[in-house]
Scaffold this motif. Structure first.
Motif, PDB file in Angstrom:
ATOM      1  N   MET A   1     -36.480  82.780 -65.430  1.00 13.61           N
ATOM      2  CA  MET A   1     -37.883  82.819 -65.957  1.00 13.61           C
ATOM      3  C   MET A   1     -38.003  84.264 -66.134  1.00 13.61           C
ATOM      4  O   MET A   1     -38.624  84.930 -67.254  1.00 13.61           O
ATOM      5  CB  MET A   1     -38.760  82.615 -64.792  1.00 13.61           C
TER       6      MET A   1
ATOM      7  N   LEU B   1     -37.267  76.323 -66.123  1.00 15.10           N
ATOM      8  CA  LEU B   1     -37.808  75.923 -64.924  1.00 15.10           C
ATOM      9  C   LEU B   1     -37.999  74.409 -64.924  1.00 15.10           C
ATOM     10  O   LEU B   1     -38.378  73.906 -63.903  1.00 15.10           O
ATOM     11  CB  LEU B   1     -39.197  76.706 -64.681  1.00 15.10           C
TER      12      LEU B   1
ATOM     13  N   ARG C   1     -50.822  72.089 -62.431  1.00 13.82           N
ATOM     14  CA  ARG C   1     -51.813  72.990 -62.080  1.00 13.82           C
ATOM     15  C   ARG C   1     -53.039  72.408 -61.249  1.00 13.82           C
ATOM     16  O   ARG C   1     -53.473  71.254 -61.540  1.00 13.82           O
ATOM     17  CB  ARG C   1     -52.610  73.687 -63.448  1.00 13.82           C
TER      18      ARG C   1
ATOM     19  N   LEU D   1     -48.842  84.316 -63.175  1.00 15.36           N
ATOM     20  CA  LEU D   1     -49.866  83.593 -63.356  1.00 15.36           C
ATOM     21  C   LEU D   1     -51.056  84.037 -62.248  1.00 15.36           C
ATOM     22  O   LEU D   1     -52.274  83.361 -62.444  1.00 15.36           O
ATOM     23  CB  LEU D   1     -49.399  82.151 -62.995  1.00 15.36           C
TER      24      LEU D   1
ATOM     25  N   SER E   1     -40.790  76.052 -59.025  1.00 16.72           N
ATOM     26  CA  SER E   1     -39.715  76.487 -59.613  1.00 16.72           C
ATOM     27  C   SER E   1     -38.810  77.463 -58.842  1.00 16.72           C
ATOM     28  O   SER E   1     -38.273  78.403 -59.250  1.00 16.72           O
ATOM     29  CB  SER E   1     -40.445  77.537 -60.773  1.00 16.72           C
TER      30      SER E   1
ATOM     31  N   SER F   1     -43.886  82.833 -66.339  1.00 14.97           N
ATOM     32  CA  SER F   1     -44.354  81.226 -66.027  1.00 14.97           C
ATOM     33  C   SER F   1     -44.294  80.763 -67.178  1.00 14.97           C
ATOM     34  O   SER F   1     -44.546  80.899 -68.284  1.00 14.97           O
ATOM     35  CB  SER F   1     -46.018  81.184 -65.463  1.00 14.97           C
ATOM     36  N   VAL F   2     -44.330  79.253 -67.233  1.00 16.18           N
ATOM     37  CA  VAL F   2     -44.402  78.208 -68.356  1.00 16.18           C
ATOM     38  C   VAL F   2     -45.878  77.997 -68.655  1.00 16.18           C
ATOM     39  O   VAL F   2     -46.129  77.910 -69.747  1.00 16.18           O
ATOM     40  CB  VAL F   2     -43.583  77.038 -68.180  1.00 16.18           C
ATOM     41  N   GLY F   3     -46.605  77.951 -67.469  1.00 17.36           N
ATOM     42  CA  GLY F   3     -48.090  77.530 -67.692  1.00 17.36           C
ATOM     43  C   GLY F   3     -48.671  78.758 -68.247  1.00 17.36           C
ATOM     44  O   GLY F   3     -48.298  80.190 -67.652  1.00 17.36           O
TER      45      GLY F   3
ATOM     46  N   HIS G   1     -47.062  75.950 -53.921  1.00 14.57           N
ATOM     47  CA  HIS G   1     -46.798  76.104 -55.597  1.00 14.57           C
ATOM     48  C   HIS G   1     -45.318  76.644 -55.540  1.00 14.57           C
ATOM     49  O   HIS G   1     -45.126  78.123 -55.667  1.00 14.57           O
ATOM     50  CB  HIS G   1     -47.721  77.188 -56.183  1.00 14.57           C
TER      51      HIS G   1
HETATM   52  C1  DGY Z   1     -45.157  78.034 -64.154  1.00 14.07           C
HETATM   53  O1  DGY Z   1     -44.158  78.403 -64.660  1.00 14.07           O
HETATM   54  O2  DGY Z   1     -46.118  77.856 -64.743  1.00 14.07           O
HETATM   55  C2  DGY Z   1     -45.412  77.611 -62.516  1.00 14.07           C
HETATM   56  O3  DGY Z   1     -46.445  77.331 -62.181  1.00 14.07           O
HETATM   57  C3  DGY Z   1     -44.331  78.822 -61.658  1.00 14.07           C
HETATM   58  O4  DGY Z   1     -43.239  78.352 -61.893  1.00 14.07           O
END
Ligand code: DGY
Length: 333
Positions: A310, A109, A250, A61, A301, A84-86, A298
């Motif tokens: 991940m 996560l 975020r 990210l 996760s 990352s998921v985001g 942050h």
């Molecule tokens: C995500 O995965 O988007 C988090 O911000 C980091 O785990």
């Protein structure tokens, strides 16, 4: 098949990641791997150089994937896989225009992030960081009836902004604490069965109602043009004066100046943030001067097995994209 004569896919991994992911890429024998094996982000100019000619980019990210970077990579780039998921750091209009697949890491996560959210909520509400500090700095006098008190979780109303995987998992973890009502906002009203994944059943409400009636407000939305800065002066002014605001999504969804004012003036009671703008938050940032604000770096996760899951999902996304197959977890366009 003669592997030697077959062109390998040029791949860049932009940071030290769990070794299991690197093993997956190596074992595939299809990657010519460039590994930025460092705890620190790859400098932008270095990244722009190294993406030239890539077939696949494995990123985090911290890397902004925009038109400049995609142009520097070239038209052969097939897949961007973020660990990352985001994926607000990836410009989806630009990848879509170029036909580049984008992978991310949903699901793996959810548990870790939801659990951290609860930990942060409790730390804020029960003033754990402040209280532990008092033990060390001599502020612990005698037992006092009115000292280190905070708002009550049992019997409270919890408002969840973004009732997706993580939002639902947070509600499920909070339910055993005796929460009386769960309110949620989401782009879409969820199905009855999704609302019943938590007990008491979550109620879909408009944003104003959620802000006005919640004792705890927790943010689990993606950062998009629609959600950017949504927790602003207007939002905080609608919240209860004993409200606790928690954000593990975020930093960009919060107007931090407005949050500071809201905390300073007692418009809301406290805030727990795992994400900020910028990251890291400068140590002289006004929010860090407030005992009512708990800021974490942050770490939503940050569990060993979660980070490994991940990393390996991101590796599988990358390989699928290189092979022209559909990705195990493809970002929504
Ligand atoms: C995500 O995965 O988007 C988090 O911000 C980091 O785990």
């Amino acid at each position: 098949r003669n592997m030697a004569s077959q062109r390998k896919h040029k791949v860049l991994v932009t940071r030290t990641v769990p070794q299991a992911a690197i093993e997956i890429l190596k074992t595939s024998q299809s990657c010519d791997l460039d590994y930025w094996d460092s705890e620190d982000p790859i400098p932008r100019d270095e990244l722009l150089k190294r993406v030239a000619g890539l077939d696949g980019l494995y990123c985090l990210l911290t890397e902004k994937i925009d038109s400049e970077l995609l142009d520097a990579a070239g038209s052969q780039l097939k897949v961007v896989s973020t660990m990352s998921v985001g994926y607000d750091h990836v410009s989806i209009p630009e990848t879509t225009k170029r036909g580049i697949a984008v992978g991310h890491t949903p699901g793996v996560l959810t548990d870790a992030t939801a659990t951290l959210t609860v930990a942060l909520l409790l730390a804020t509400q029960r003033r754990l960081i402040e209280a532990a500090g008092e033990v060390k700095n001599g502020g612990w006098g005698t037992w006092k009836p009115l000292w280190m008190c905070g708002p009550t979780l049992s019997g409270s109303t919890v408002g969840i902004v973004g009732f997706g995987r993580i939002g639902i998992a947070v509600a499920q973890r909070l339910a055993p604490f005796g929460v009386t009502r769960f309110l949620y906002c989401d782009v879409h009203k969820k199905s009855e069965s999704q609302e019943k994944l938590v007990s008491p059943k979550a109620e879909h409400v408009d944003m104003d109602t959620l802000f006005k009636e919640s004792d705890f407000v927790t943010a689990h939305t993606a950062l998009t043009p629609e959600t950017a800065g949504m927790f602003n002066k207007d939002a905080f002014s609608k919240m209860k004066s004993n409200a606790v605001f928690v954000n593990t999504s975020r930093g960009g969804v919060v107007n931090q100046d407005d949050l500071y004012e809201a905390l300073k003036t007692g418009q809301i009671w406290g805030a727990g943030l795992d994400v900020t703008v910028p990251e890291p938050l400068p140590t002289n940032h006004p929010l860090l001067s407030l005992n009512s604000c708990v800021v974490l770096p942050h770490i939503g996760s940050a569990e060993d097995s979660t980070r490994e899951a991940m990393a390996t999902l991101a590796a599988r996304n990358l390989l699928a994209g290189l092979a022209g197959e559909s990705l195990p977890a493809q970002a929504k366009l």
